[in-house]
Design an enzyme around this catalytic site. Structure first.
Site, PDB file in Angstrom:
ATOM      1  N   GLU A 162      31.202 -30.073  15.539  1.00  0.00           N
ATOM      2  CA  GLU A 162      30.268 -30.888  14.752  1.00  0.00           C
ATOM      3  C   GLU A 162      28.939 -30.816  15.485  1.00  0.00           C
ATOM      4  O   GLU A 162      28.782 -31.412  16.543  1.00  0.00           O
ATOM      5  CB  GLU A 162      30.751 -32.343  14.689  1.00  0.00           C
ATOM      6  CG  GLU A 162      32.158 -32.508  14.163  1.00  0.00           C
ATOM      7  CD  GLU A 162      32.267 -32.308  12.671  1.00  0.00           C
ATOM      8  OE1 GLU A 162      31.225 -32.309  11.995  1.00  0.00           O
ATOM      9  OE2 GLU A 162      33.392 -32.138  12.182  1.00  0.00           O
TER      10      GLU A 162
ATOM     11  N   CYS B 160      23.368 -37.478  13.939  1.00  0.00           N
ATOM     12  CA  CYS B 160      23.518 -36.082  13.506  1.00  0.00           C
ATOM     13  C   CYS B 160      23.114 -35.898  12.052  1.00  0.00           C
ATOM     14  O   CYS B 160      22.562 -34.871  11.686  1.00  0.00           O
ATOM     15  CB  CYS B 160      24.943 -35.614  13.749  1.00  0.00           C
ATOM     16  SG  CYS B 160      26.169 -36.664  12.962  1.00  0.00           S
TER      17      CYS B 160
HETATM   18  P1  NAD Z   1      25.265 -31.515  24.272  1.00  0.00           P
HETATM   19  O1  NAD Z   1      25.845 -30.345  23.590  1.00  0.00           O
HETATM   20  O2  NAD Z   1      24.319 -31.285  25.374  1.00  0.00           O
HETATM   21  O3  NAD Z   1      26.408 -32.473  24.886  1.00  0.00           O
HETATM   22  C1  NAD Z   1      27.480 -32.977  24.141  1.00  0.00           C
HETATM   23  C2  NAD Z   1      28.707 -33.074  25.029  1.00  0.00           C
HETATM   24  O4  NAD Z   1      29.045 -31.778  25.492  1.00  0.00           O
HETATM   25  C3  NAD Z   1      28.511 -33.926  26.276  1.00  0.00           C
HETATM   26  O5  NAD Z   1      29.714 -34.634  26.544  1.00  0.00           O
HETATM   27  C4  NAD Z   1      28.264 -32.898  27.352  1.00  0.00           C
HETATM   28  O6  NAD Z   1      28.642 -33.335  28.646  1.00  0.00           O
HETATM   29  C5  NAD Z   1      29.163 -31.767  26.904  1.00  0.00           C
HETATM   30  N1  NAD Z   1      28.762 -30.436  27.378  1.00  0.00           N
HETATM   31  C6  NAD Z   1      27.525 -29.987  27.717  1.00  0.00           C
HETATM   32  N2  NAD Z   1      27.592 -28.689  28.106  1.00  0.00           N
HETATM   33  C7  NAD Z   1      28.893 -28.313  27.998  1.00  0.00           C
HETATM   34  C8  NAD Z   1      29.608 -27.092  28.243  1.00  0.00           C
HETATM   35  N3  NAD Z   1      28.994 -25.991  28.667  1.00  0.00           N
HETATM   36  N4  NAD Z   1      30.938 -27.076  28.015  1.00  0.00           N
HETATM   37  C9  NAD Z   1      31.577 -28.170  27.564  1.00  0.00           C
HETATM   38  N5  NAD Z   1      30.966 -29.351  27.331  1.00  0.00           N
HETATM   39  C10 NAD Z   1      29.635 -29.421  27.533  1.00  0.00           C
HETATM   40  O7  NAD Z   1      24.632 -32.385  23.117  1.00  0.00           O
HETATM   41  P2  NAD Z   1      23.750 -33.684  23.261  1.00  0.00           P
HETATM   42  O8  NAD Z   1      22.339 -33.267  23.431  1.00  0.00           O
HETATM   43  O9  NAD Z   1      24.328 -34.587  24.260  1.00  0.00           O
HETATM   44  O10 NAD Z   1      23.991 -34.343  21.832  1.00  0.00           O
HETATM   45  C11 NAD Z   1      23.055 -34.256  20.835  1.00  0.00           C
HETATM   46  C12 NAD Z   1      23.441 -33.167  19.863  1.00  0.00           C
HETATM   47  O11 NAD Z   1      24.685 -33.474  19.262  1.00  0.00           O
HETATM   48  C13 NAD Z   1      22.459 -33.047  18.720  1.00  0.00           C
HETATM   49  O12 NAD Z   1      22.180 -31.704  18.481  1.00  0.00           O
HETATM   50  C14 NAD Z   1      23.199 -33.628  17.532  1.00  0.00           C
HETATM   51  O13 NAD Z   1      22.797 -33.150  16.306  1.00  0.00           O
HETATM   52  C15 NAD Z   1      24.604 -33.303  17.857  1.00  0.00           C
HETATM   53  N6  NAD Z   1      25.531 -34.242  17.212  1.00  0.00           N
HETATM   54  C16 NAD Z   1      26.223 -33.796  16.138  1.00  0.00           C
HETATM   55  C17 NAD Z   1      27.093 -34.659  15.466  1.00  0.00           C
HETATM   56  C18 NAD Z   1      27.886 -34.184  14.272  1.00  0.00           C
HETATM   57  O14 NAD Z   1      28.803 -34.872  13.861  1.00  0.00           O
HETATM   58  N7  NAD Z   1      27.573 -33.049  13.700  1.00  0.00           N
HETATM   59  C19 NAD Z   1      27.243 -35.967  15.906  1.00  0.00           C
HETATM   60  C20 NAD Z   1      26.508 -36.379  17.004  1.00  0.00           C
HETATM   61  C21 NAD Z   1      25.660 -35.486  17.666  1.00  0.00           C
END
Ligand code: NAD
Length: 542
Positions: free
Chosen positions: A279, A313
């Site tokens: 997502e 999101c």
């Molecule tokens: P992010 O991808 O940086 O982090 C999300 C999660 O992934 C965190 O727990 C982080 O620690 C982990 N993570 C980071 N790098 C990783 C890796 N290499 N391997 C595994 N895990 C890793 O995202 P963010 O900036 O924290 O969140 C915001 C983003 O999330 C926005 O782009 C938003 O649109 C998206 N989002 C989407 C939804 C949806 O349902 N589509 C919902 C909420 C947020």
């Protein structure tokens, strides 16, 4: 922190009691009492002895030192989860559903504690925090009530009527890894895990570092509802470090976060041939058609653009408005935006709260400054507000945004919306479909049938007519997820639970064998089968 925090019967007290409660005393610090923090952080599987301090975006005050997990801790979390899962898979669907339904009741009863924690860790307004317990209650109720529909063995037509019987089983995958973001810390920590548990799986979860306490409180609620403690493991640490060890051990991975990280996860899951749901981000459009109810569209657009300060999101970042209603709509939308009350605090006063972090503030500021420098007009907002909170940015409306500006196609994930005028609907649909994302869209029109027709042409996983995002997001029976770079797979609905199951078909053959019988030659058998196929086709069999 009220004594009714984790593990206690329902209470609706504030996070810090007495005269130092920030709900009553504006000078009080938003710190939690150490024993409450300890009770929550005890749930993290951590043997490293190292911690990372987290502070509140409300005022920068430290909230907790979060113990960090190592790769060995991740391995131990999976070991415990596997033992718990083996026993859990034998628990009846009725009993699993009963426990899930108890979670529904607990979440509603303890919503004040949940919202306090969410606000302290995220800085969002209380009304946006309220969306989270509600979403989890809706999710728990939906899956508890539909458990049998999704999980019971079902029969399917066999190749030979009556003589071939097919039973289709939905079996748990095993241990599901869930990696979640900070923006809706309670919802995102739990909503994907509930159907996984109901389907007979265990979960190892790594919530975002900024919002661990809210996620841990969710884990506590699961146990209080009756889920075995070891069924839900929590590890803490940077995603870059713990992501790989989690994916290496998971039977399925559920990720919510940025598109960039989603691609990394997808590659690792592919390497192991395990399924994953992703997502991801969006650049979500609203279309306001020429016959739209302007007031209703303006109300929806404000909610869609500024819920959780745009860190949602499915929140809207692009608005396409028909020429015929453009001036009226913009006047109403801008007036509503300027009338929003801004602030932080554990009360219901603010229409919008703070951004969660300096990183978020940096992106939002950069996008707005870049747009303004290249000629965009600011119709509302446009400034950071450190007087309100360290990472506060005003709800901002931009006009005259062009493709060379960063906020044109890149996700801002903040309270910034660009408005564009359009002349004909097909042009608006094409512009809405421009770019790589495809998460959520909205269409405002008085002609609902036309609205649905336009919706079907928008390449987004969810589209709302005369609502911005709530109609699909809150309808848990409706699958939710992204097309194109906004993701893979769906949460909610049947897809949201079947992703955590392996589908197994059991075929039982009676009397007739597959092959020549009673001395029949292969050639005679082929003729007999050909004739049978023709008869079955005539009978209309699938
Ligand atoms: P992010 O991808 O940086 O982090 C999300 C999660 O992934 C965190 O727990 C982080 O620690 C982990 N993570 C980071 N790098 C990783 C890796 N290499 N391997 C595994 N895990 C890793 O995202 P963010 O900036 O924290 O969140 C915001 C983003 O999330 C926005 O782009 C938003 O649109 C998206 N989002 C989407 C939804 C949806 O349902 N589509 C919902 C909420 C947020």
């Amino acid at each position: 922190m009220s004594d009714a925090m984790p593990g206690q019967p329902s209470g609706s007290g504030p996070v810090v009691e007495g005269p130092h409660d920030p709900e009553h005393d504006p000078r009080a610090a938003y710190v939690l009492e150490p024993e409450v923090v300890a009770r929550l952080t005890d749930r993290i599987l951590s043997t490293t002895g190292t911690t990372v301090q987290v502070s509140s975006p409300i005022d920068g005050a430290p909230v907790a030192n979060i113990p960090q997990s190592s790769e060995d801790d991740v391995a131990e979390a999976f070991r415990r989860a596997r033992v718990a899962q083996a026993a859990w898979a034998r628990v009846s669907i009725d009993e699993r559903a009963r426990i899930l339904h108890r979670l529904h009741d607990l979440v509603l009863a303890r919503q004040d504690e949940i919202m306090d924690l969410i606000q302290i860790e995220s800085g969002k307004s209380r009304k946006h925090a309220f969306d989270e317990p509600i979403h989890i209650a809706l999710t728990a109720r939906y899956y508890a009530r539909t458990a049998h529909r999704h999980l019971d063995p079902r029969s399917a037509p066999g190749v030979v009527p009556v003589l071939t019987r097919i039973e289709v089983n939905q079996m748990p995958k095993g241990v599901v890894g869930i990696i979640s973001p900070w923006n809706y810390p309670f919802t995102m920590a739990l909503c994907d895990g509930l159907p996984a548990l109901l389907a007979g799986n265990a979960v190892v979860t790594k919530p975002d570092a900024q919002t661990m306490l809210t996620a841990l409180y969710g884990a506590q609620l699961l146990e209080d509802a009756g889920f075995p403690r070891d069924l839900w493991q929590v590890v803490a640490g940077p995603g870059r470090k713990l992501g790989t060890p989690i994916i290496e051990r998971s039977d399925y991975v559920c990720f919510t976060g940025s598109t960039a990280t989603g691609k990394v996860i997808a590659r690792q899951a592919a390497e192991r041939l395990i399924g994953c749901s992703l997502e991801l981000g969006g650049k979500n459009p609203i279309l306001v058609l020429r016959d739209a109810d302007v007031e209703r569209a303006a109300e929806g657009a404000v909610r869609a653009s500024f819920s959780n300060a745009g860190q949602l999101c499915v929140s809207t970042e692009r608005m396409f408005v028909a020429d015929q209603v453009y001036d009226r709509f913009v006047e109403r939308f801008v007036a509503r935006t300027k009338a929003m009350s801004l602030g932080v605090g554990l009360n219901w006063d603010a229409d919008m709260g703070a951004l969660i972090s300096e990183d978020q503030l940096e992106v939002v500021t950069r996008h707005v400054e870049d747009a303004v420098a290249k000629g965009a007009r600011v119709l509302a907002g446009g400034r950071a507000r450190p007087d309100l909170a360290p990472y506060f940015f005003e709800p901002t409306v931009l006009e005259g945004v062009t493709p060379d500006m960063q906020c044109f196609g890149e996700e801002t994930f903040g309270p910034v919306i660009s408005i564009y005028r359009f002349h004909d609907e097909s042009e608006a649909i094409a512009r809405a479909n421009d770019g790589e994302y495809g998460l959520n869209g909205a269409v405002y029109t008085r002609d609902v049938a036309r609205g649905r027709e336009v919706a079907r042409q928008i390449k987004c996983g969810t589209v709302n007519v005369n609502e911005a995002f709530g109609a699909t997001f809150a309808s848990i029976a409706a699958p939710m997820g992204g097309m194109r770079e906004s993701g893979m797979g769906r949460r909610q609905g049947a897809e949201g639970i079947h992703r955590y199951t392996e589908t197994q078909s059991v075929g039982t053959q009676h009397v007739l064998r597959f092959g020549p019988m009673l001395g029949m030659s292969d050639r005679a058998y082929a003729r007999f089968m050909t004739a049978s196929l023709r008869v079955m086709d005539k009978l209309g069999r699938a």
